[in-house]
Design a protein around this motif. Structure first.
Motif, PDB file in Angstrom:
ATOM      1  N   TYR A 125       0.934  -1.342  -0.186  1.00 21.48           N
ATOM      2  CA  TYR A 125       0.138  -0.161  -0.242  1.00 21.48           C
ATOM      3  C   TYR A 125       0.897   1.483   0.163  1.00 21.48           C
ATOM      4  CZ  TYR A 125      -2.870   3.598   1.978  1.00 21.48           C
ATOM      5  OH  TYR A 125      -3.030   4.417   2.343  1.00 21.48           O
ATOM      6  N   ALA A 126       2.063   0.812   1.081  1.00 15.60           N
ATOM      7  CA  ALA A 126       3.348   2.225   1.271  1.00 15.60           C
ATOM      8  C   ALA A 126       3.349   2.437  -0.215  1.00 15.60           C
ATOM      9  CB  ALA A 126       3.635   2.211   2.200  1.00 15.60           C
ATOM     10  N   LEU A 127       4.228   1.968  -1.049  1.00 17.68           N
ATOM     11  CA  LEU A 127       4.754   1.526  -2.338  1.00 17.68           C
ATOM     12  C   LEU A 127       3.854   2.538  -3.697  1.00 17.68           C
ATOM     13  CD1 LEU A 127       7.505   1.192  -4.150  1.00 17.68           C
ATOM     14  CD2 LEU A 127       6.435  -1.405  -4.844  1.00 17.68           C
ATOM     15  N   THR A 128       2.454   1.982  -3.755  1.00 20.20           N
ATOM     16  CA  THR A 128       1.551   1.569  -4.256  1.00 20.20           C
ATOM     17  C   THR A 128       1.902   3.839  -4.272  1.00 20.20           C
ATOM     18  OG1 THR A 128       0.647  -0.030  -4.452  1.00 20.20           O
ATOM     19  CG2 THR A 128      -0.849   2.122  -5.120  1.00 20.20           C
ATOM     20  N   LYS A 129       1.361   4.186  -3.052  1.00 21.26           N
ATOM     21  CA  LYS A 129       0.832   5.473  -3.029  1.00 21.26           C
ATOM     22  C   LYS A 129       2.394   6.339  -3.358  1.00 21.26           C
ATOM     23  CE  LYS A 129      -3.281   6.255  -0.719  1.00 21.26           C
ATOM     24  NZ  LYS A 129      -3.671   6.860  -1.050  1.00 21.26           N
ATOM     25  N   LEU A 130       3.238   5.790  -2.635  1.00 17.95           N
ATOM     26  CA  LEU A 130       5.089   6.498  -2.693  1.00 17.95           C
ATOM     27  C   LEU A 130       4.720   6.414  -4.750  1.00 17.95           C
ATOM     28  CD1 LEU A 130       7.770   7.830  -1.996  1.00 17.95           C
ATOM     29  CD2 LEU A 130       8.343   5.166  -2.158  1.00 17.95           C
ATOM     30  N   LEU A 131       4.656   5.774  -5.704  1.00 18.55           N
ATOM     31  CA  LEU A 131       4.845   5.240  -7.005  1.00 18.55           C
ATOM     32  C   LEU A 131       3.431   6.316  -7.561  1.00 18.55           C
ATOM     33  CD1 LEU A 131       4.995   1.972  -7.386  1.00 18.55           C
ATOM     34  CD2 LEU A 131       7.039   3.524  -7.541  1.00 18.55           C
ATOM     35  N   THR A 132       2.673   6.652  -7.034  1.00 13.65           N
ATOM     36  CA  THR A 132       1.536   7.640  -7.077  1.00 13.65           C
ATOM     37  C   THR A 132       2.291   8.951  -6.912  1.00 13.65           C
ATOM     38  OG1 THR A 132      -0.666   5.626  -7.204  1.00 13.65           O
ATOM     39  CG2 THR A 132      -1.363   8.512  -7.373  1.00 13.65           C
TER      40      THR A 132
END
Length: 251
Positions: free
Chosen positions: A98-105
């Protein structure tokens, strides 16, 4: 599951539909460049290895990157505190995913802000001697600009209000005004600016163009700019730590 392509796609579309995100991370940096760079008669004047328009374009792209990283990561922290983690526990997606998804966004929108400003610059006369200056400038902006994700995360964790994203982006605007980003400063104001969070980042972004030479004729030492970045990176990390403790205390 580390990264969900579906969630990544939905998150990107959701932010594209968010008028706040479009206004502050994409439209505002472009508008500021057109106003202070391309729209001014001095834009074609020489500045370092290029012209003033390129310098203003660099500043606005760096500002847009900082706003995108800080505002979107603050939203992630706010969502996590609102119980989104319990919903994630019912899916294959891990907390790290989840954190990685937000960071990528956040990185994607930071890149979009940079591309938008650079495209406006190319179409309105921003010039520099060699093509590598464009590449080097973009790499510095995106590379160092990641640090403002820590600032946004810290703001989102520290403040319980849903307005954490607005607070993060407004803070970046405040830092830009007093950090020699929007307008060239001199005297005492320039001395103060050197201690602000955006000064080292933006000055390093301009380095391929100016080699550290300011409009006042002064020259920034490279080690001082890196020191500014390192110190603020440490302070942002401390803000995240304090925000995590505060968030746990509220629970």
């Amino acid at each position: 599951m580390l990264v969900s392509p579906t969630m990544l796609r939905i998150e990107g579309i959701r932010q594209l539909r968010n008028p706040y995100t479009l206004a502050f991370t994409l439209a505002m940096p472009v508008a500021m460049y057109l106003l202070f760079g391309a729209g001014m008669g001095y834009g074609s004047l020489s500045a370092g290895h290029g012209n003033v328009s390129f310098s203003v374009m660099t500043s606005m792209a760096a500002y847009g990157t900082a706003v995108a990283m800080s505002s979107l990561t603050s939203l992630a922290a706010t969502e996590a505190k609102q119980g989104w983690g319990r919903q994630l526990a019912m899916t294959p997606l891990t907390t790290a995913g989840y954190a990685l998804t937000k960071l990528l966004t956040s990185v994607v929108f930071a890149a979009l802000a940079l591309v938008a400003v650079f495209s406006a610059g190319m179409m309105t006369g921003a010039q520099v001697e060699d093509a590598w200056h464009w590449v080097a400038t973009a790499a510095i902006i995106l590379g160092i600009g990641l640090m403002y994700g820590l600032f946004g995360l810290g703001v989102g964790l520290f403040f319980s209000s849903d307005s954490a994203a607005a607070l993060a982006s407004i803070s970046m605007t405040f830092f830009a005004f007093f950090g020699n980003v929007f307008m060239p400063l001199d005297g005492v104001m320039l001395d103060i600016a050197r201690f602000t969070p955006l000064y080292g980042f933006v000055a390093l972004s301009r380095w391929p163009l100016t080699d550290g030479v300011l409009t006042t004729g002064q020259t920034d030492e490279l080690w001082m700019l890196f020191l500014n970045v390192i110190v603020w990176l440490g302070l942002f990390a401390l803000l995240v730590t304090m925000g995590m403790k505060r968030s746990r205390a509220r629970q």
